[in-house]
Design a protein around this motif. Structure first.
Motif, PDB file in Angstrom:
ATOM      1  N   GLU A  15       0.854  -1.184   0.000  1.00  0.00           N
ATOM      2  CA  GLU A  15       0.000   0.000   0.000  1.00  0.00           C
ATOM      3  C   GLU A  15       0.890   1.233   0.000  1.00  0.00           C
ATOM      4  N   GLN A  16       0.459   2.248  -0.725  1.00  0.00           N
ATOM      5  CA  GLN A  16       1.211   3.497  -0.789  1.00  0.00           C
ATOM      6  C   GLN A  16       0.216   4.645  -0.802  1.00  0.00           C
ATOM      7  N   TYR A  17       0.513   5.676  -0.032  1.00  0.00           N
ATOM      8  CA  TYR A  17      -0.389   6.810   0.107  1.00  0.00           C
ATOM      9  C   TYR A  17       0.263   8.090  -0.409  1.00  0.00           C
ATOM     10  N   LYS A  18      -0.564   8.993  -0.918  1.00  0.00           N
ATOM     11  CA  LYS A  18      -0.111  10.328  -1.310  1.00  0.00           C
ATOM     12  C   LYS A  18      -1.164  11.307  -0.810  1.00  0.00           C
ATOM     13  N   ASN A  21      -4.228   9.816   0.765  1.00  0.00           N
ATOM     14  CA  ASN A  21      -5.109   8.976  -0.049  1.00  0.00           C
ATOM     15  C   ASN A  21      -4.355   7.767  -0.566  1.00  0.00           C
ATOM     16  N   LEU A  22      -5.011   6.602  -0.490  1.00  0.00           N
ATOM     17  CA  LEU A  22      -4.423   5.365  -0.991  1.00  0.00           C
ATOM     18  C   LEU A  22      -4.318   5.435  -2.512  1.00  0.00           C
ATOM     19  N   LEU A  23      -3.118   5.216  -3.026  1.00  0.00           N
ATOM     20  CA  LEU A  23      -2.914   5.235  -4.474  1.00  0.00           C
ATOM     21  C   LEU A  23      -3.434   3.955  -5.111  1.00  0.00           C
ATOM     22  N   ASP A  24      -3.926   4.072  -6.337  1.00  0.00           N
ATOM     23  CA  ASP A  24      -4.313   2.910  -7.105  1.00  0.00           C
ATOM     24  C   ASP A  24      -3.057   2.061  -7.325  1.00  0.00           C
ATOM     25  N   ARG A  28       1.440   3.094  -7.920  1.00  0.00           N
ATOM     26  CA  ARG A  28       2.411   2.899  -6.838  1.00  0.00           C
ATOM     27  C   ARG A  28       3.808   2.704  -7.405  1.00  0.00           C
TER      28      ARG A  28
END
Length: 85
Positions: A15-18, A21-24, A28
């Motif tokens: 999981e990666q956020y920006k 918000n969670l990125l699709d 990522r």
């Protein structure tokens, strides 16, 4: 610099956020590896690149851990052998 050889038991997209918000999954830029080493299973999440994107489950890899200017870096690369194989 510490080099460790291990066998990949899982490759995953973490999981990666920006901006909270969670990125699709397609947006990522990190890749994760679970690697079995002589010291047990270790998990690494690194920025993907053209080299580590080719690593698959059951590949042997070299884990390179080093500190440069006080910052820790980890690279996961396909194991190329040590010339004595």
């Amino acid at each position: 610099m510490i080099k460790t050889i291990g066998k990949v038991i899982e490759v995953f997209v973490p999981e990666q956020y920006k901006n909270g918000n969670l990125l699709d999954v397609m947006d990522r830029t990190n890749i994760g590896f679970k690697v079995m080493t002589d010291n047990g299973i270790r998990e690494f999440i690194v920025e993907d690149n053209e080299f580590n994107a080719r690593i698959m489950k059951n590949n042997l890899v070299t884990i390179i851990e080093q500190t440069i200017s006080g910052k820790n870096f980890i690279d996961v690369e396909l194991y190329e052998g040590d010339g004595n194989d």
